[in-house]
Design an enzyme around this catalytic site. Structure first.
Site, mmCIF file in Angstrom:
data_model
loop_
_atom_site.group_PDB
_atom_site.id
_atom_site.type_symbol
_atom_site.label_atom_id
_atom_site.label_comp_id
_atom_site.label_asym_id
_atom_site.label_seq_id
_atom_site.Cartn_x
_atom_site.Cartn_y
_atom_site.Cartn_z
ATOM 1 N N LYS A 47 9.656 -17.791 6.602
ATOM 2 C CA LYS A 47 10.444 -19.008 6.353
ATOM 3 C C LYS A 47 10.403 -19.928 7.575
ATOM 4 C CE LYS A 47 14.080 -16.487 5.348
ATOM 5 N NZ LYS A 47 13.440 -15.159 5.278
ATOM 6 N N GLU A 69 3.413 19.296 -1.503
ATOM 7 C CA GLU A 69 2.639 18.053 -1.571
ATOM 8 C C GLU A 69 1.621 18.085 -2.711
ATOM 9 O OE1 GLU A 69 3.615 15.598 0.017
ATOM 10 O OE2 GLU A 69 4.956 16.640 1.378
#
Length: 735
Positions: free
Chosen positions: A266, A482
């Site tokens: 911004k 995992e």
């Protein structure tokens, strides 16, 4: 409006200077009085500590007895300082006795014996009494009874009261004021605090003025925000060609509000607007207006707009405007300084003329807390959203940040952009910088694709813990955890492909992780099946722990939290619950920050919502358990290879499952998504070509002119011939 501005201009600067001078005078006067009283008190305390007061009648008795050697007049304090003769003994009211004598140097000293019997020798004291008669009467009394007493003639008559007041108060006041003025002017020059216009210039605006040469930022340096740049192009055109708009009677919005998550650019975009328009750029943060003194913020707002109007056309940028622009709600307690600053900002936005070219830009990531008066038409009536960039925006952003980076030939920025879905411009800049630093550490002169992917993993998981050692049981447990995630992701539909599996501990607290990388840019739109699949993938680790290792660990805590958040959003906000249906049970509070929401339902409904969330979690967990049980053999093979290598890719996992040698995989980062023959809207290349649906017939079709010369062909019966019937699926048409 013009008349009001004219009324405000005369004497505005002088009034501000007079207020500053008045405040400086008040401070100098207070310091003078304080110093005068402090000096008087210290002198009085010093006199009291070294003086002994005797009564005036005792003084007269001493004179009559010939025990007074000298008398000195103190006209300032209106007392008589008495020097007794040697050998004089005086007994005080507290029982102490004082014996006067003269030392070898001719000074009067006293031997003191206290009431407790303590003896002190050679003490310098002063005997005095209050003068209750005139000087002439005292002198006549001394001459009458003691002609040998020495009378001091050093005293002066009372000085002029005006001169005494000038020396005691006016002169110190002028000195203090001069020193303060010089010090404040010095501070103003060093810190840009505004000279004498307040106590150290606290009322002046600390806005930093950037000219186009100093900013050096244009739209070329901003990528991924094409819609925002298009909205701001109109402002730039107005600053270049204001007559084009004023001729038709158009007025440009006075203020534009830049809204978006942190790090989306911004402030950079506001600087780019000033750079493109080649106009001065005033930048100030909302926190700079708020001070401990009430009214300072309002003064700074006035000063900021006054300075901006002098150099118009220009751009005034207020960053983090929510600091001063919060809703004026008295229920939570007010802040007078913040409210006065906001009121002054609203008044200034109504007062300045937009045709002069003063454009006000502001940035915030909390638009929901801003006051409605700030957002009404005529003020910040244009809202420009600076959102997270999409795939094309991330590629363009990476190209901007790698403009000065030496890249290898294998670098594919599209793959990096796909892996960084949801990242903002600041994240991508940090990723490119980390990749460049890694290339230097590895001794290379070019940044490779491996460096970029490693930098991405560094951001999400941290660096490897090379000194951390896992036991064989822990290593096996982490491996099954995992691989459980990866197996559920591979076997489920609507999931992202597996990119990497590792059991190496990292600094972010994880003992391992499974990286899923999308192959196409996904919008914020998610189907229910995709959300359910995401929950099932999160549950895959805990499911593998229970099915294979018959235990549970705290390593699944983050997985459980992520899955619960998704399920709660499905029930509370997405209307994906069978029990509640399309009913909003919560609303988002901070859209661009933490993304949290608040409950908008009764407590009983919230309890029922928790049960609905648990049903979704249980259903997805059972699906994960079924996948783990049905693919147990493949999991054992992948885990064995993972424990040997510690880090494998998704393509190597697929090779093991398909019975191929993982070491012979040509592209270890190839897609692990199974090929599908069905229709998928996101992959239009799987749609069959229209030509394949054309059925060939053996009957000859003649041209219209030839058919007109011959007899018409008799019409076929209602039943279609075998030549016209479409063959069943999988069969060739019969000729």
């Amino acid at each position: 409006m013009d008349q009001n501005n004219k009324n405000k201009k005369p004497g505005g600067k002088n009034n501000g200077n007079w207020r500053g001078v008045l405040s400086l005078v008040c401070w100098a006067l207070l310091l003078t009085i304080a110093i005068s009283y402090a000096s008087t008190y210290m002198n009085s305390a010093g006199h009291q500590a070294s003086s002994v007061e005797i009564g005036y009648s005792d003084f007269q008795d001493m004179v009559k007895a010939g025990q007074v050697a000298a008398v000195d007049f103190d006209t300032d304090e209106e007392i008589l300082n008495i020097t007794p003769e040697d050998g004089y003994v005086y007994t005080g009211s507290d029982g102490s006795t004082y014996l006067k004598r003269t030392d070898e140097e001719g000074h009067a000293v006293y031997s003191v014996t206290t009431a407790d019997g303590e003896r002190l020798s050679d003490v310098s004291l002063r005997f005095f009494t209050v003068q209750i008669e005139s000087n002439d009467a005292v002198i006549a009394f001394l001459e009458k009874y003691d002609a040998d007493a020495r009378i001091s003639q050093d005293y002066q008559p009372l000085a002029n009261p005006i001169l005494l007041f000038f020396v005691s108060y006016i002169l110190p006041f002028l000195i203090i004021m001069l020193i303060s003025s010089v010090a404040m002017n010095f501070m103003a020059k060093k810190g840009g605090m505004g000279g004498i216009g307040g106590i150290g210039g606290v009322g002046k605006a600390n806005a930093k003025v950037y000219m186009e040469k100093s900013t050096g930022v244009t739209f070329r340096d901003v990528a991924g925000q094409d819609e925002a740049k298009e909205s701001l192009t109109e402002i730039i055109d107005f600053l270049h060609n204001p007559g084009k708009y004023t001729e038709i009677g158009a007025k440009l919005p006075k203020g534009a509000l830049l809204v978006g998550p942190p790090g989306t650019g911004k402030t950079l975009l506001a600087k780019a607007v000033a750079g493109e328009a080649n106009v001065p750029f005033f930048s100030i943060s909302g926190s700079d207006f708020v001070e401990m003194f009430v009214g300072v913020g309002a003064s700074r707002v006035r000063d900021l707009f006054k300075e901006a109007s002098k150099v118009a056309p220009c751009i005034v940028f207020i960053d983090e405007i929510d600091t001063i622009g919060k809703s004026r709600d008295s229920r939570m307690g007010g802040n007078d300084e913040r409210e006065q600053t906001l009121n002054q900002l609203l008044a200034e936005m109504d007062g300045f003329d937009p045709t002069k070219g003063v454009i006000l830009l502001a940035a915030t990531n909390r638009p929901e807390v801003l006051d409605q008066a700030l957002l009404r038409p005529g003020r910040f009536d244009r809202r420009i959203t600076i959102d997270r960039p999409n795939l094309a925006g991330r590629i363009a952003t990476l190209q901007v940040h790698t403009r000065n980076i030496k890249l290898g030939e294998d670098v594919d920025l599209k793959k990096v952009a796909l892996a960084t879905a949801g990242c903002v411009g600041a994240d991508l800049a940090n990723l490119v910088n980390e990749a460049a630093l890694r290339a230097v550490r590895k001794g290379r002169r070019l940044v490779t694709q491996e460096d970029l992917l490693a930098a991405f993993e560094l951001v999400i998981a941290g660096t490897e813990k090379k000194g951390s050692v896992l036991t064989e049981f822990e290593k096996k447990l982490v491996a099954y955890h995992e691989v459980g995630h990866a197996m559920v992701a591979y076997k489920q539909k609507n999931t992202e492909p597996v990119q990497k599996i590792t059991i190496v501990p990292h600094t972010q607290g994880s003992l391992g992780y499974t990286l899923l990388m999308p192959e196409e840019d996904k919008t914020e739109l998610r189907t229910k099946d995709e959300l359910m699949a995401k929950i099932a993938v999160s549950m895959g680790g805990r499911a593998a722990e229970e099915v294979v290792m018959n235990t549970m660990t705290n390593g699944a805590s983050q997985d459980i939290q992520d899955a619960t958040n998704v399920a709660r959003n499905m029930v509370a906000m997405f209307g994906m619950s069978d029990e509640f249906g399309m009913m909003a049970l919560a609303s988002r509070r901070n859209q661009y920050l933490d993304g949290g929401y608040g409950m908008d339902c009764a407590q009983d409904t919230a309890a029922r919502m928790d049960r609905a969330v648990k049903e979704i979690l249980d259903r997805c967990y059972q699906e994960a358990v079924e996948v783990i049980r049905s693919n147990r053999e493949d999991m054992d093979k992948v885990v064995a290879y993972l424990m040997e290598k510690e880090t494998i890719t998704g393509a190597e996992m697929v090779a093991i499952i398909e019975g191929r040698d993982p070491a012979l995989v040509e592209n270890p980062y190839a897609s692990t998504r199974p090929t599908e023959s069905g229709f998928r809207p996101s992959t239009p290349e799987t749609i069959e070509a229209p030509a394949k649906k054309v059925h060939m017939i053996s009957q000859k079709i003649e041209a219209p002119e030839e058919a007109a010369q011959k007899e018409p062909i008799p019409e076929e019966p209602a039943e279609a011939s075998a030549q016209d019937v479409e063959p069943p699926a999988g069969e060739e048409p019969q000729e």
